[in-house]
Write a protein that holds these residues in place. Sequence first.
Motif, short mmCIF file in Angstrom:
data_model
loop_
_atom_site.label_atom_id
_atom_site.label_comp_id
_atom_site.label_asym_id
_atom_site.label_seq_id
_atom_site.Cartn_x
_atom_site.Cartn_y
_atom_site.Cartn_z
N UNK A 122 10.49 -6.30 -6.79
CA UNK A 122 9.11 -6.68 -7.13
C UNK A 122 8.75 -7.06 -8.45
N UNK A 123 9.97 -6.84 -9.20
CA UNK A 123 9.60 -6.67 -10.58
C UNK A 123 10.24 -8.03 -11.25
N UNK A 124 9.74 -8.27 -12.32
CA UNK A 124 10.18 -9.47 -13.16
C UNK A 124 9.41 -9.62 -14.73
N UNK A 125 9.79 -10.78 -15.29
CA UNK A 125 8.99 -10.60 -16.64
C UNK A 125 9.36 -12.09 -17.23
N UNK A 126 8.42 -12.25 -18.01
CA UNK A 126 8.43 -13.81 -18.74
C UNK A 126 8.03 -13.69 -20.22
N UNK A 127 8.22 -14.63 -20.99
CA UNK A 127 7.88 -14.65 -22.34
C UNK A 127 7.09 -15.92 -22.49
N UNK A 128 5.99 -15.57 -23.22
CA UNK A 128 5.02 -16.80 -23.82
C UNK A 128 4.35 -16.32 -25.23
N UNK A 129 3.64 -17.33 -25.74
CA UNK A 129 2.82 -17.09 -26.77
C UNK A 129 1.16 -17.35 -26.47
N UNK A 130 0.59 -16.15 -26.25
CA UNK A 130 -0.78 -16.28 -25.80
C UNK A 130 -1.55 -16.91 -27.16
N UNK A 131 -2.57 -17.35 -26.82
CA UNK A 131 -3.61 -17.98 -27.71
C UNK A 131 -5.14 -17.09 -27.46
N UNK A 178 0.86 -1.29 0.05
CA UNK A 178 0.06 0.09 -0.07
C UNK A 178 0.91 1.23 0.01
N UNK A 179 2.20 1.06 0.28
CA UNK A 179 2.94 2.19 0.45
C UNK A 179 3.88 2.46 -0.77
N UNK A 180 3.38 1.78 -1.82
CA UNK A 180 4.18 1.50 -3.08
C UNK A 180 5.69 0.87 -3.11
N UNK A 181 5.81 0.34 -1.94
CA UNK A 181 7.19 -0.39 -1.88
C UNK A 181 7.10 -1.78 -2.36
N UNK A 182 8.21 -2.38 -3.03
CA UNK A 182 8.11 -3.61 -3.53
C UNK A 182 7.86 -4.51 -2.88
N UNK A 225 5.03 9.27 -11.34
CA UNK A 225 4.73 8.16 -10.29
C UNK A 225 6.05 8.16 -9.52
N UNK A 226 5.97 7.82 -8.19
CA UNK A 226 7.14 7.63 -7.42
C UNK A 226 7.85 6.53 -7.46
N UNK A 227 9.18 6.57 -7.61
CA UNK A 227 10.17 5.33 -7.69
C UNK A 227 10.88 5.13 -6.36
N UNK A 228 11.17 3.78 -6.40
CA UNK A 228 11.66 3.23 -5.35
C UNK A 228 13.34 2.92 -5.36
N UNK A 229 14.00 3.59 -4.47
CA UNK A 229 15.30 3.54 -4.47
C UNK A 229 15.93 3.77 -5.69
N UNK A 230 16.12 4.81 -6.27
CA UNK A 230 16.43 5.00 -7.91
C UNK A 230 18.01 4.89 -7.58
N UNK A 231 18.71 5.27 -6.93
CA UNK A 231 20.03 5.40 -6.97
C UNK A 231 20.72 4.09 -7.05
N UNK A 232 19.98 2.95 -6.80
CA UNK A 232 20.38 1.51 -7.40
C UNK A 232 20.73 1.34 -8.70
N UNK A 278 11.13 6.80 -3.06
CA UNK A 278 11.09 6.01 -1.92
C UNK A 278 12.34 5.47 -1.67
N UNK A 279 12.66 5.58 -0.38
CA UNK A 279 13.96 4.88 0.07
C UNK A 279 13.98 3.34 0.46
N UNK A 280 14.88 2.78 0.24
CA UNK A 280 14.93 1.34 0.43
C UNK A 280 15.08 1.36 2.06
N UNK A 281 14.45 0.73 2.54
CA UNK A 281 14.12 0.81 3.99
C UNK A 281 15.20 -0.37 4.50
N UNK A 282 15.78 -1.24 3.78
CA UNK A 282 16.87 -2.21 4.28
C UNK A 282 18.04 -1.54 4.46
#
Length: 778
Positions: free
Chosen positions: A228-237, A201-205, A418-425, A564-568
Amino acid sequence: MPACNNEKYSLLFFKALLLGWSFPLLLFSQASSPDTKKLVDDLQVLSKQKSSDLVYFQTSKGIYETEEDVWFKCYVLNPQSYTLSAQSKTLFVQLINDKTQQAVWEEKYEIKNGIVDGHLYLQDSLQAGGYTLTAYSPHSFYKNTSEFYAARKLRVVKKITENRMVVEVTKDSVFDFKMFPEGGHLVSGIRNTLAFKATNSKCEPVIVSGTLFENNKPLIEFKSVHAGMGRFVFKPDINKTYYVEISNPKSTKRYSIPKIQTKGMSMQLVGSNKDFLLFNIAQNKALKETVIYMRLQVRGEVYSLAKTSLNSQVKIRVPLKDVPKGIAEVTLFNANFEPICERLVFIKPDQKLYIKTTLDKSEYSIREKATLKIQVTDEHQQPVVAHLGVSIYDKIYKNPKDAKNIVTHYHLTTQLKGKLYNPAYYFDLKSQNRKEALNLLLLTQGWRRYVWNETNLKELSRPKQIVFDDIKGKITLPKKLQKKPQQSLPALIAYNPQNEGQKKIIFVDSTKTFTIEPKHLKMGRQVYLKLLASQKPKYTFNINDYAFKAINAIRKTKAINYPLVDRNTIKPEKVKPFKYPSDIKVLDEVMVKAKKRKVHRDKYLGKLDSIAKLEMTTDYVCKENILNCPVHGPFEKGNKKPVEGKIYGIHWRTVYEEHGGPPPSGIIPKHPPYKYPVLTDEYLMSRFNLLRVKGYYGKREFYQPVYDNEKSIEDPFPDYRNTLYWNPSVITNEKGVATLEFFCSDINTNFIGNIEGVGSNGLLGNVLFEFFITKLTD
């Protein structure tokens, strides 16, 4: 330079022939044509209409105690080239209490060639807590925008020992999982990339793993790669059903994938480096062979345009030689010039100012002299002339909850909605998967998230200004004289009472309007305007200096886009606050009491007040110290004006006249202490035909002691400076070098140095360094 500029430009076209995946692409250039010219001109006309500034705050540190100065530098850059901008002359600065949303400080500062060198003082009456430093220039703050970027979060404490950096660790039951097809759409029958992002709810990953189901059977297992981001490839039908289930964190909810199109095209980035981008464009069998266009633009400038025929699939290789660093929008258009796919790509993430710092020592003793050498180069190790801001301060005053620096501000925060999370990374060379993570960030932005997109630019095609460099004024006459023709119009003189020799004439135009320009605001913090006109007919004049009122009315409607800062990364600070020596007594509070005495806020008005009182009173004191003596009369030699607060006698004749007889025996009649009438500032300004306007807030030199001999080093007066060095205007020479010197204080702890800046070539950079100060013992 961009491929296109105004009416005179040349386009580089790339035509790819479908010869198979293993065959090289056929590339050639050709002259621009009327059809493709539209794809360039429409965008660049809109981008020129935007004409905005991008403002960034650099402060001397992140945490301040009350009764300290906040030293700051503002960079006002051209939004396309990232070079210093000169189109705005005035910066309006506020310090806002985050809790009350009220401004506790607001002043105007001069912008000189794109740089503001400023400071503000934190009153001891300020409450401890979070504050936001904000800045508004005539070309950066508009009515028709929803987001605001020119801000810096600060923390104010009464004492640094009272600073409690609390990291909120709460269980968040809200879970948001979104999916983003590469290019914008899922198309049946061809390979598609589907990116995803999970947040709370705080837009954190939220780190996730899950499964894509096809017709209720597991098809692909996936997990997040970064934030919290990723991706995958597939062929939808189109004839099958799909959904996603999240296994970690455990969820019973099924997430539907985006709608699958029966017919359409897909655009996939299949290769990239600093020299080129390689795209695979495909369409399903439902479409016939057609002409397509691919356009690459960065910050509203078109750098390449490709045209080719598409049957089933084709590869397009886009060179990046002349493309600058930053987010590029790659758009695929059909034969009717309608956008059908869109992709954001970050170009040349390693291109920046490389700032190398070298201290003559890694550890210093108290009050020791330190020498810092700064070397600035580009990615090819070529020297760069750069404008830098340098701050060196006690590490405990670093705000770990602030995730902003000059590189992330200009290249990410101001470019994406929109807000970004820990952009310095994404720009930290220590981050091993930073390029893949940056690619995922842009994949999960979706359509129309780039501020330079044509749709977004159209909303800003005619920016509505809120504040202005100039202040307008108007001269008026009494109604009965307004219709009569005037032979000549009066003029005004602008002056600073503290500098009598500094005066400037302001002329009035035929509409009885005059303009106060930045050159007048430079004259001092308080600038007076005097109307040069006869008393009859009676002219009046006023000015419209309502900038901060307009800002306050608008700013609460805008969202501050702050990362947003990385709380870790927020860990208990190991650096201990400086302890005063046992022989030093520190007083918690000193109370200074004095008799209340009414004084004018402005010495010049105090002088006018005295003149006005003497001119308006007919009272006098005779040589016998009698007020308004009826015997000596008002014009007798030796009379003088009464002095406020003094007690004067009453003549016996006056007593008889007022009381009908003599005073009681033994009583000498006296007046009460004499009082002049109370004159307001408004009355004085009107009486002397004046107006007052607030000019630029004055500059102040940052204090730096010099311990150049044994006597000064052994001076018993303590030196408890927690900020050792602040210089907002360090400029490297043609070799990219600057050398600085500073003296350590009596605080023996870790110190941190922060350097940020912009190069003459538009490159940006920042660096942090540390060293230690120790107290030598015998």
